[in-house]
Design an enzyme around this catalytic site. Structure first.
Site, PDB file in Angstrom:
ATOM      1  N   GLU A   1      -5.582  -8.160  -1.314  1.00 29.55           N
ATOM      2  CA  GLU A   1      -6.279  -8.023  -0.028  1.00 29.55           C
ATOM      3  C   GLU A   1      -7.721  -7.654  -0.297  1.00 29.55           C
ATOM      4  O   GLU A   1      -7.995  -6.751  -1.103  1.00 29.55           O
ATOM      5  CB  GLU A   1      -5.658  -6.918   0.835  1.00 29.55           C
ATOM      6  CG  GLU A   1      -4.353  -7.272   1.471  1.00 29.55           C
ATOM      7  CD  GLU A   1      -3.884  -6.200   2.466  1.00 29.55           C
ATOM      8  OE1 GLU A   1      -4.724  -5.617   3.175  1.00 29.55           O
ATOM      9  OE2 GLU A   1      -2.663  -5.972   2.508  1.00 29.55           O
TER      10      GLU A   1
ATOM     11  N   GLU B   1       0.830  -1.219   0.000  1.00 29.60           N
ATOM     12  CA  GLU B   1       0.000   0.000   0.000  1.00 29.60           C
ATOM     13  C   GLU B   1       0.863   1.267   0.000  1.00 29.60           C
ATOM     14  O   GLU B   1       0.751   2.118   0.880  1.00 29.60           O
ATOM     15  CB  GLU B   1      -0.941  -0.005   1.211  1.00 29.60           C
ATOM     16  CG  GLU B   1      -1.925  -1.171   1.173  1.00 29.60           C
ATOM     17  CD  GLU B   1      -2.957  -1.138   2.285  1.00 29.60           C
ATOM     18  OE1 GLU B   1      -2.656  -0.593   3.361  1.00 29.60           O
ATOM     19  OE2 GLU B   1      -4.060  -1.662   2.089  1.00 29.60           O
TER      20      GLU B   1
END
Ligand code: BG6
Length: 476
Positions: free
Chosen positions: A375, A174
């Site tokens: 995810e 991320e």
């Protein structure tokens, strides 16, 4: 749908491994974060361990001692892929050593060999929210350009040692978390004077955006290095997709929404996929009074180190409005205006499977690179029954709807490589440090303070996902 679609599940070293002081491991920024809840933020204590606080990532789910059992369960579930990360501090305890820690490398050799034996493809994040705390305290993390070389040294060791065992890599988890003040500590390793609360970090935009630039240069150099060491390696960027909708059809809502997509969702992918900052970046820096140091060689590296695929996390969506008086709601990393059409999880994240379909199509249209969903999942309270069962129909519902949305996006034309929901097994929550915010297909008997037997139990979702994989998504 791709023939070898990678059905899998995901975790991260700092949230699953534990064994924080074993095998020569050094302390990471995650080891210096106390526990918390939605109401009581985690505390950042980079310099010292405070006796009155509890540090949940140090024990986590104790994968370090249970990995054989855990991989056996993953194999039983039929996983074809396991997205995991390597703890930087197991390989370079402070980040500054010249020689790697052999015990750490040997641990991952055992993990990769066992995965291979069970027909599970590893997919590895090189840095998932766990920079060595030494680099935080001595360099203010990625704020320093020197960290680029230290990171590349770490990457070189990983690629040389594991290139025959691991084909798929991601550089930073991320990475666009660095576009938010929340990303200062866990993503960039920056602690500004006065920072203590995880949710209220003292922010210096100049420092933060410079640090994020350093990270993207490091990532681009790592991509080049991987391809030089072994051209068959595939290296991706990993982005937290935080999609937003205009709250109304007021044109100013739409413009604000577009700006947010550029500045939060696309800021890093534009650089990592296309090799240069987007056309909007100059104005954005001006508005924030940020002057980046971008060297000519940085520009060259960014262009040469473009990624092979795009990995994303996707949990929820929010709305944006040009007016201020709307009720706000939380979300993964970013809060926003509540969407009246969506329901939220117990932690206030709005559930939106259609948003995943939309996101995949947008991303693919923009970049035409394969997308890996690394995810996606539901954090929820689970109850372990006396007979060892865990009934989690809410999780099955969430995942079913998102898988159906993904399959629809594939039919619409998006090229999706695989799907590794969060998480393979219960892990410590990144935002709150709770164990009670569970995501796994496998229940771990431990509470928020590491009390419990650490025995593993199959949840109902475990059996359900096994059928999904076995039927290649048809029985969902
Ligand atoms: C992602 C992170 O942002 O969301 C994971 O990559 C994290 O590390 C996941 O665990 C879920 O968020 P949380 O805060 O509920 O653990």
């Amino acid at each position: 749908m791709r023939k070898n679609f990678l059905w899998g599940a995901a975790t991260a070293a700092n949230q699953v491994e534990g064994g924080f002081d074993e095998g020569g491991k050094g302390l990471s920024c995650a080891d210096m974060l106390s526990n918390g809840t939605k109401e009581h933020p985690r505390q950042i204590t980079p310099q010292t361990t405070e006796e009155s606080l509890y540090y949940p990532n140090r024990i986590a789910s104790d994968f370090y001692h249970h990995y054989e059992e855990d991989i056996a369960l993953m194999a039983e579930m039929g996983l074809k892929c396991y997205r995991m990360s390597i703890a930087w501090t197991r390989i370079f305890p402070t980040g500054e050593e010249t020689e790697p820690n052999e015990e750490g490398l040997a641990f991952y050799d055992r993990v990769f060999d066992l995965l291979k034996k069970n027909g599970i493809e590893p997919m590895v994040t090189i840095s998932h929210y766990e920079m060595p705390i030494y680099l935080v305290n001595h360099y203010n993390g990625w704020a320093s350009r020197k960290v680029i070389d230290l990171f590349l040294n770490y990457c070189k060791v990983l690629f040389e040692r594991f290139h025959t065992k691991v084909t798929y890599w991601m550089t930073f988890n991320e990475i666009n978390c660095g576009t938010l003040a929340l990303g200062n500590y866990m993503s960039l390793g920056i602690v500004n004077a006065g920072t203590r609360s995880f949710t209220q970090q003292v922010d210096d935009k100049q420092l933060r955006y410079q640090a994020l630039h350093h990270q993207m240069v490091a990532s681009a150099k790592a991509v080049q290095l991987a391809h030089t060491i072994d051209p068959s390696l595939q290296v991706g960027c990993m982005i937290a997709m935080m999609p937003t909708y205009p709250l109304t059809c007021h044109p100013k809502d739409l413009l604000k929404c577009q700006k947010q997509w550029q500045e939060i969702n696309y800021y890093c992918t534009d650089v990592m996929v296309r090799g240069a900052y987007g056309a909007y970046a100059d104005k954005m820096w001006k508005e924030m009074d940020v002057q980046l140091e971008i060297l000519p060689e940085d520009q060259q590296d960014l262009m040469l180190g473009r990624v092979d695929y795009i990995a994303i996390s996707y949990y929820q969506t929010n709305c944006v409005s040009h007016e201020d008086d709307h009720s706000m709601i939380g979300g993964n990393l970013l809060a926003g205006v509540a969407n009246p059409y969506l329901k939220a999880s117990e932690w206030g994240w709005q559930i939106d499977p259609d948003g995943l379909r939309y996101t995949l199509k947008e991303l693919y249209d923009r970049y035409q690179l394969p997308i890996m969903i690394v995810e996606n999942g539901l954090g929820a309270f689970d109850k372990l029954e006396t007979d060892g069962s865990v009934h989690d129909p809410y999780r099955i519902d969430y995942l079913r709807q998102h898988i159906q949305a993904m399959l629809a996006a594939i039919e619409d034309g998006a090229d999706v490589m695989g799907y590794t929901p969060w998480s393979a097994i219960d892990i410590v929550s990144a935002s709150t440090g709770e164990m009670a915010k569970r995501y796994g297909f496998i229940y771990v008997d431990s509470d928020d303070y590491g009390n419990g037997s650490f025995m593993r139990y199959r949840k109902d979702s475990f059996y359900w996902y096994k059928t999904v994989i076995a039927s290649n998504g048809r029985e969902c």
